[in-house]
Design a protein around this motif. Structure first.
Motif, PDB file in Angstrom:
ATOM      1  N   LEU A  29      78.846  76.956 -32.902  1.00  0.00           N
ATOM      2  CA  LEU A  29      77.482  76.756 -33.396  1.00  0.00           C
ATOM      3  C   LEU A  29      76.749  75.728 -32.537  1.00  0.00           C
ATOM      4  N   ARG A  30      77.475  74.732 -32.056  1.00  0.00           N
ATOM      5  CA  ARG A  30      76.862  73.717 -31.203  1.00  0.00           C
ATOM      6  C   ARG A  30      76.488  74.286 -29.839  1.00  0.00           C
ATOM      7  N   ILE A  31      77.412  75.079 -29.261  1.00  0.00           N
ATOM      8  CA  ILE A  31      77.205  75.594 -27.912  1.00  0.00           C
ATOM      9  C   ILE A  31      76.121  76.673 -27.881  1.00  0.00           C
ATOM     10  N   ALA A  32      76.097  77.535 -28.888  1.00  0.00           N
ATOM     11  CA  ALA A  32      75.160  78.668 -28.877  1.00  0.00           C
ATOM     12  C   ALA A  32      74.407  78.763 -30.201  1.00  0.00           C
ATOM     13  N   PRO A  33      73.498  77.836 -30.457  1.00  0.00           N
ATOM     14  CA  PRO A  33      72.741  77.894 -31.713  1.00  0.00           C
ATOM     15  C   PRO A  33      71.890  79.159 -31.839  1.00  0.00           C
ATOM     16  N   ASN A  34      71.613  79.816 -30.712  1.00  0.00           N
ATOM     17  CA  ASN A  34      70.818  81.048 -30.754  1.00  0.00           C
ATOM     18  C   ASN A  34      71.575  82.202 -31.405  1.00  0.00           C
ATOM     19  N   THR A  35      72.899  82.086 -31.506  1.00  0.00           N
ATOM     20  CA  THR A  35      73.684  83.127 -32.175  1.00  0.00           C
ATOM     21  C   THR A  35      74.089  82.692 -33.583  1.00  0.00           C
ATOM     22  N   ARG A  36      73.463  81.658 -34.073  1.00  0.00           N
ATOM     23  CA  ARG A  36      73.813  81.104 -35.384  1.00  0.00           C
ATOM     24  C   ARG A  36      73.745  82.167 -36.488  1.00  0.00           C
ATOM     25  N   ARG A  37      72.721  83.007 -36.440  1.00  0.00           N
ATOM     26  CA  ARG A  37      72.529  83.990 -37.519  1.00  0.00           C
ATOM     27  C   ARG A  37      73.705  84.951 -37.604  1.00  0.00           C
ATOM     28  N   ILE A  38      74.100  85.545 -36.471  1.00  0.00           N
ATOM     29  CA  ILE A  38      75.194  86.521 -36.493  1.00  0.00           C
ATOM     30  C   ILE A  38      76.517  85.837 -36.810  1.00  0.00           C
ATOM     31  N   GLN A  39      76.694  84.593 -36.332  1.00  0.00           N
ATOM     32  CA  GLN A  39      77.918  83.862 -36.649  1.00  0.00           C
ATOM     33  C   GLN A  39      78.045  83.626 -38.154  1.00  0.00           C
ATOM     34  N   LEU A  40      76.952  83.191 -38.772  1.00  0.00           N
ATOM     35  CA  LEU A  40      76.984  82.915 -40.207  1.00  0.00           C
ATOM     36  C   LEU A  40      77.096  84.206 -41.013  1.00  0.00           C
ATOM     37  N   LEU A  41      76.477  85.274 -40.521  1.00  0.00           N
ATOM     38  CA  LEU A  41      76.574  86.569 -41.207  1.00  0.00           C
ATOM     39  C   LEU A  41      78.019  87.069 -41.193  1.00  0.00           C
ATOM     40  N   GLU A  42      78.661  86.958 -40.042  1.00  0.00           N
ATOM     41  CA  GLU A  42      80.066  87.378 -39.955  1.00  0.00           C
ATOM     42  C   GLU A  42      80.960  86.500 -40.817  1.00  0.00           C
ATOM     43  N   THR A  43      80.633  85.219 -40.906  1.00  0.00           N
ATOM     44  CA  THR A  43      81.385  84.318 -41.780  1.00  0.00           C
ATOM     45  C   THR A  43      81.233  84.745 -43.233  1.00  0.00           C
ATOM     46  N   ALA A  44      80.022  85.133 -43.613  1.00  0.00           N
ATOM     47  CA  ALA A  44      79.784  85.607 -44.984  1.00  0.00           C
ATOM     48  C   ALA A  44      80.582  86.879 -45.264  1.00  0.00           C
ATOM     49  N   PHE A  45      80.642  87.783 -44.278  1.00  0.00           N
ATOM     50  CA  PHE A  45      81.439  89.000 -44.443  1.00  0.00           C
ATOM     51  C   PHE A  45      82.912  88.658 -44.660  1.00  0.00           C
ATOM     52  N   THR A  46      83.386  87.648 -43.925  1.00  0.00           N
ATOM     53  CA  THR A  46      84.782  87.226 -44.062  1.00  0.00           C
ATOM     54  C   THR A  46      85.050  86.710 -45.471  1.00  0.00           C
ATOM     55  N   VAL A  47      84.135  85.892 -45.986  1.00  0.00           N
ATOM     56  CA  VAL A  47      84.280  85.355 -47.338  1.00  0.00           C
ATOM     57  C   VAL A  47      84.293  86.490 -48.363  1.00  0.00           C
ATOM     58  N   LEU A  48      83.422  87.476 -48.185  1.00  0.00           N
ATOM     59  CA  LEU A  48      83.389  88.621 -49.101  1.00  0.00           C
ATOM     60  C   LEU A  48      84.689  89.405 -49.037  1.00  0.00           C
ATOM     61  N   LEU A  49      85.244  89.535 -47.842  1.00  0.00           N
ATOM     62  CA  LEU A  49      86.501  90.253 -47.675  1.00  0.00           C
ATOM     63  C   LEU A  49      87.632  89.522 -48.397  1.00  0.00           C
ATOM     64  N   LEU A  50      87.666  88.213 -48.268  1.00  0.00           N
ATOM     65  CA  LEU A  50      88.684  87.424 -48.952  1.00  0.00           C
ATOM     66  C   LEU A  50      88.506  87.515 -50.467  1.00  0.00           C
ATOM     67  N   ALA A  51      87.255  87.498 -50.927  1.00  0.00           N
ATOM     68  CA  ALA A  51      86.986  87.643 -52.360  1.00  0.00           C
ATOM     69  C   ALA A  51      87.458  89.005 -52.857  1.00  0.00           C
ATOM     70  N   ALA A  52      87.298  90.029 -52.024  1.00  0.00           N
ATOM     71  CA  ALA A  52      87.761  91.372 -52.393  1.00  0.00           C
ATOM     72  C   ALA A  52      89.281  91.402 -52.517  1.00  0.00           C
ATOM     73  N   PHE A  53      89.967  90.688 -51.622  1.00  0.00           N
ATOM     74  CA  PHE A  53      91.437  90.620 -51.695  1.00  0.00           C
ATOM     75  C   PHE A  53      91.879  89.984 -53.018  1.00  0.00           C
ATOM     76  N   VAL A  54      91.200  88.886 -53.376  1.00  0.00           N
ATOM     77  CA  VAL A  54      91.534  88.198 -54.632  1.00  0.00           C
ATOM     78  C   VAL A  54      91.204  89.099 -55.817  1.00  0.00           C
ATOM     79  N   GLY A  55      90.039  89.747 -55.759  1.00  0.00           N
ATOM     80  CA  GLY A  55      89.636  90.640 -56.833  1.00  0.00           C
ATOM     81  C   GLY A  55      90.604  91.795 -57.020  1.00  0.00           C
ATOM     82  N   LEU A  56      91.083  92.341 -55.909  1.00  0.00           N
ATOM     83  CA  LEU A  56      92.049  93.436 -55.971  1.00  0.00           C
ATOM     84  C   LEU A  56      93.308  93.001 -56.705  1.00  0.00           C
TER      85      LEU A  56
END
Length: 255
Positions: free
Chosen positions: A136-163
């Motif tokens: 995030l420090r090196i490439a703040p211009n990609t912050r949006r996609i980085q955070l979006l992918e992080t959100a997808f990861t969190v949702l995936l982990l939540a799905a594992f717990v939910g399962l």
């Protein structure tokens, strides 16, 4: 041989590209089937194979080495990163910095290669979190996609717990555990070892011989210095590049 001929010769054929794209997803399907059947003694090793195959695919996507259009390559980078529960674009930022400033003080990805092995063991598991901050420090211009992918990861982990909570199935949680273990040890197998084992060492020679049989994972270890010099060559073809292209100086990439 002209450079254009070299470039064409070291690109994936349509058939090879299909194999490279399909490998991790085929392994995911195999893991799921084995885990649902309760064959954990096979499912867990296959989960490890999924993570390694996803890592190779993500790595080739980082360098746009799969011969895909930019939009498709971007999607592959995101999806293969999610297979190892990571942001592909975040890891791309620090990996390209590693190529540009290899093993310098401004190379956060390569830092474990400069540490004592004991430090890699205890600090390595936290290193991947530090890389997220650095990306995030090196490439703040990609912050949006980085955070979006992080959100997808969190949702995936939540799905594992939910399962697990809804059905009692450990399929997702076991995969999460394997992916966590692979991430925690990544500084060892993806940084420290490749930058400390020169091609003349017996282990590297054995890996080089095996790489010609099949696995891109072995190629990434055996021909790490070749990759640094020819980053646009797909991992699966590094053994061919090592045999046919001028040998790069290894000392630039070893600590």
């Amino acid at each position: 041989m002209k450079s254009t001929a070299i470039s064409a010769h070291l690109q994936l054929t349509p058939g090879q590209r299909y194999v490279e794209l399909a490998r991790p997803w085929t392994l995911v399907a195999l893991y799921s089937g084995l885990a649902v059947a309760g064959w954990w003694w096979l499912a867990v090793p296959v989960a490890v194979a999924v993570c390694l195959a996803a890592f190779v695919q993500m790595h080739d996507a980082m360098h746009n080495a799969l011969g895909l259009s930019k939009p498709v390559n971007e999607r592959i980078l995101t999806l293969s990163g999610l297979l190892i529960l990571k942001s592909g674009h975040a890891l791309q930022v620090t990996h390209l910095r590693h190529h540009g400033r290899c093993l310098t003080e401004d190379d956060p990805e390569g830092a474990p290669a400069t540490w004592k092995f004991s430090r890699v063991l205890w600090q390595g598991p936290w290193h991947i979190l530090m890389l997220r901050r650095e990306s995030l420090r090196i490439a703040p211009n990609t912050r949006r996609i980085q955070l979006l992918e992080t959100a997808f990861t969190v949702l995936l982990l939540a799905a594992f717990v939910g399962l697990y909570l809804l059905t009692g199935s450990l399929v997702g949680l076991v995969y999460w555990g394997v992916a966590f273990l692979m991430s925690a040890t990544m500084p060892i197998w993806a940084s420290y070892i490749p930058h400390h084992v020169a091609s003349r060492y017996p282990a590297a020679r054995v890996a080089a011989a095996m790489a010609q049989i099949w696995t891109p994972v072995v190629s990434s270890f055996a021909f790490h210095h070749v990759h640094h010099h020819y980053p646009r060559v797909p991992t699966a073809l590094l053994h061919r590049a090592a045999a046919e292209l001028p040998p790069p100086p290894e000392e630039l990439h070893h600590h």
